[in-house]
Design an enzyme around this catalytic site. Sequence first.
Site, short mmCIF file in Angstrom:
data_model
loop_
_atom_site.label_atom_id
_atom_site.label_comp_id
_atom_site.label_asym_id
_atom_site.label_seq_id
_atom_site.Cartn_x
_atom_site.Cartn_y
_atom_site.Cartn_z
N ARG A 58 12.41 -49.64 -31.85
CA ARG A 58 13.22 -50.82 -31.57
C ARG A 58 12.33 -52.04 -31.77
O ARG A 58 11.12 -51.91 -32.00
CB ARG A 58 13.90 -50.77 -30.19
CG ARG A 58 13.22 -50.06 -29.07
CD ARG A 58 11.95 -50.70 -28.58
NE ARG A 58 12.11 -52.12 -28.33
CZ ARG A 58 11.13 -52.98 -28.33
NH1 ARG A 58 9.88 -52.59 -28.59
NH2 ARG A 58 11.33 -54.26 -28.12
N GLY A 59 12.96 -53.24 -31.65
CA GLY A 59 12.24 -54.47 -31.96
C GLY A 59 12.55 -54.84 -33.40
O GLY A 59 12.53 -53.97 -34.29
N ALA A 60 12.85 -56.13 -33.63
CA ALA A 60 13.43 -56.55 -34.91
C ALA A 60 12.58 -56.17 -36.13
O ALA A 60 13.07 -55.46 -37.03
CB ALA A 60 13.73 -58.05 -34.87
N ARG A 92 22.10 -51.06 -36.21
CA ARG A 92 22.17 -52.04 -35.11
C ARG A 92 22.54 -53.39 -35.73
O ARG A 92 22.05 -53.71 -36.81
CB ARG A 92 20.85 -52.15 -34.34
CG ARG A 92 20.53 -50.90 -33.52
CD ARG A 92 19.32 -51.11 -32.62
NE ARG A 92 19.63 -51.91 -31.46
CZ ARG A 92 18.70 -52.37 -30.60
NH1 ARG A 92 17.42 -52.11 -30.81
NH2 ARG A 92 19.05 -53.08 -29.55
N ASP A 228 15.34 -61.92 -32.55
CA ASP A 228 16.00 -60.92 -33.40
C ASP A 228 16.70 -61.57 -34.59
O ASP A 228 16.92 -60.92 -35.62
CB ASP A 228 17.00 -60.10 -32.59
CG ASP A 228 16.24 -59.09 -31.75
OD1 ASP A 228 15.71 -59.48 -30.71
OD2 ASP A 228 16.14 -57.93 -32.19
N ASN A 238 17.85 -63.28 -28.95
CA ASN A 238 16.78 -62.38 -28.49
C ASN A 238 17.33 -61.56 -27.33
O ASN A 238 18.50 -61.73 -26.93
CB ASN A 238 15.54 -63.19 -28.08
CG ASN A 238 14.32 -62.30 -27.87
OD1 ASN A 238 13.98 -61.51 -28.75
ND2 ASN A 238 13.67 -62.40 -26.73
N LYS A 239 16.53 -60.68 -26.81
CA LYS A 239 16.95 -59.76 -25.73
C LYS A 239 17.69 -60.48 -24.62
O LYS A 239 17.29 -61.57 -24.21
CB LYS A 239 15.70 -59.06 -25.19
CG LYS A 239 15.89 -58.10 -24.05
CD LYS A 239 16.95 -57.05 -24.30
CE LYS A 239 16.71 -56.25 -25.56
NZ LYS A 239 17.95 -55.54 -26.02
#
Length: 323
Positions: A58-60, A92, A228, A238-239
């Site tokens: 995970r993570g852009a 995603r 993101d 973002n998150k």
Amino acid sequence: MRPRFAGGAVDLRPEEIVRLEGERVVLLDQRRLPDEEVEVECRSAEEVAEAIRTMVVRGAPAIGVAAAYGYALAAANGADLDEAAEVLVSARPTAVNLPWAVAQMRQADGDLAERARDIHRAEVERCRRMGEHAAELLREGSTPLTHCNAGGLATGGYGSALGAVKAGFERGLVEHVFVDETRPLLQGGRLTAWELERAGIPASVIADSAAGSLMARGEITHVLTGADRIARNGDTANKIGTYALAVLASHHDIPFYVVAPTSTLDPDAATGADIPIEERDPAEVSERFDARNPAFDVTPATLIAAIVTEQGVHRAPYEESLP
Ligand code: MRU
């Protein structure tokens, strides 16, 4: 050469996080960190897409890198590349790095495995340069707060916002880091805390709801987050929880910085309203009660003191400074 920090601590190697090895994409399973360091092997683009969907990786930038390797795998397997691209891109919806990396692969020719490795190497190099630029925004005795995990795990090596923290620590500017736990999947409390421990950087995990109180007491000097997807006007997805932090930072006059590579800029999004926001399984929030689980939020550009890319420090108006 394996990157080292002052005091001899050792950073994660990019290929420990994600790599293409023969006919497999190998991923460090981020769902099981920090308790276990276990790898997951994917043998097709579909399996890579499933690993992205279920957040093994995970993570852009990291999901973009994994997708590039997945595409190279599909090519090596003689799979239908239109289908492979489609399945990878739809894994995603919010991080633009995913369609960006697949588009890069679709345009590439020659050895596709090497092209995917080039994308990976370039993302890590961007992180290094972002870290250098962002460190200039810190001062001695800085005690930044970071949200989610924007470290090497999220970028394929070194990290964006956490790369800035690492660079600041190397320069003797960062004294202590506050790590938002990051409900509901605890990317901060599990992954960022683990990376900081490995790097030998002093840090405290806090409940997300503790940030405002620590800001009011003057304990937080900066907020540093990743991104993101960044719209043309600087609005940044973002998150979930990032927007609330930016509002709090503004109230307490604390600079809020976004650190992200240019692969996270979306030239097709005019503002944050054009950014698709992922809604994940409500069971991640509550298995007993009805729940909502938006995984990202949008921070308006007006709350962002600067956006740092590998090109430098960009200030408002972002329509002019980002291109
Ligand atoms: O749902 P996740 O864990 O993939 O969300 C990741 C984030 O929001 C990160 O902060 C973002 O991708 C930037 S990482 C360099």
